[in-house]
Design a protein around this motif. Sequence first.
Motif, PDB file in Angstrom:
ATOM      1  N   LYS A   3       0.845  -1.198   0.000  1.00 14.83           N
ATOM      2  CA  LYS A   3       0.000   0.000   0.000  1.00 14.83           C
ATOM      3  C   LYS A   3       0.877   1.244   0.000  1.00 14.83           C
ATOM      4  CE  LYS A   3      -3.770  -2.313   2.199  1.00 14.83           C
ATOM      5  NZ  LYS A   3      -4.953  -2.178   2.976  1.00 14.83           N
ATOM      6  N   VAL A  90      -3.712  11.009  -2.792  1.00 16.38           N
ATOM      7  CA  VAL A  90      -4.148   9.627  -2.633  1.00 16.38           C
ATOM      8  C   VAL A  90      -4.261   9.291  -1.152  1.00 16.38           C
ATOM      9  CG1 VAL A  90      -3.198   8.846  -4.831  1.00 16.38           C
ATOM     10  CG2 VAL A  90      -1.781   8.730  -2.781  1.00 16.38           C
ATOM     11  N   GLU A  91      -5.077   8.303  -0.858  1.00  9.63           N
ATOM     12  CA  GLU A  91      -5.220   7.818   0.517  1.00  9.63           C
ATOM     13  C   GLU A  91      -4.066   6.872   0.830  1.00  9.63           C
ATOM     14  OE1 GLU A  91      -7.542   8.363   2.978  1.00  9.63           O
ATOM     15  OE2 GLU A  91      -8.544   9.901   1.784  1.00  9.63           O
ATOM     16  N   MET A  94      -4.400   3.169  -0.336  1.00 11.12           N
ATOM     17  CA  MET A  94      -4.472   2.815  -1.760  1.00 11.12           C
ATOM     18  C   MET A  94      -3.359   1.829  -2.097  1.00 11.12           C
ATOM     19  SD  MET A  94      -3.997   5.293  -5.087  1.00 11.12           S
ATOM     20  CE  MET A  94      -5.696   5.777  -5.363  1.00 11.12           C
ATOM     21  N   SER A  95      -3.615   0.974  -3.064  1.00 10.67           N
ATOM     22  CA  SER A  95      -2.571   0.035  -3.479  1.00 10.67           C
ATOM     23  C   SER A  95      -1.435   0.810  -4.146  1.00 10.67           C
ATOM     24  CB  SER A  95      -3.122  -1.021  -4.441  1.00 10.67           C
ATOM     25  OG  SER A  95      -3.206  -0.508  -5.755  1.00 10.67           O
ATOM     26  N   ASP A  98      -1.772   1.035  -7.940  1.00 11.97           N
ATOM     27  CA  ASP A  98      -2.698   2.061  -8.424  1.00 11.97           C
ATOM     28  C   ASP A  98      -2.055   3.455  -8.359  1.00 11.97           C
ATOM     29  OD1 ASP A  98      -4.609   0.137  -8.935  1.00 11.97           O
ATOM     30  OD2 ASP A  98      -5.793   0.556  -7.125  1.00 11.97           O
TER      31      ASP A  98
END
Length: 143
Positions: A3, A90-91, A94-95, A98
């Motif tokens: 992540k 992005v969080e 998130m992967s 991605d």
Amino acid sequence: MMKVKDLMTSPVFSLKENDSLHNARSLMDLQRIRHIPIVTVDNVFSGLVTHRDILGATISRLAELDPETQKEIDSGIPIHEIMRTDITSVEDEMSLKDAAQILLNHKYGCLPVVHDGELAGILTEADFLRLTITLMDALDEKA
């Protein structure tokens, strides 16, 4: 699955919206960084300043300003006047794949990372280069 939080740089150097262009230039020079996330007083991510933004806001060297005059000018310019606010963040959950896809597809140099709206870190091209080197070293050890 890796992540974003597994690779991001945290804590991250950031500035507040009312800090000056001089503060941003000094931070970039001292820490040898090219991206500075901008946050509110509550640490909520609000924008980004890049090295390119700072160069764009700099009076040309052709004007032959001495460094002290440039510093005085920079000190009077709040960072919120030159920061970019249309930034993709992005969080942290998130992967990583991605996030890498976003960097590649949009040709971004970094992705600010947020957790519940607050700045949690930053993910840069350099982070992915370090990961690549680590993976290549692991492959070399197996060979």
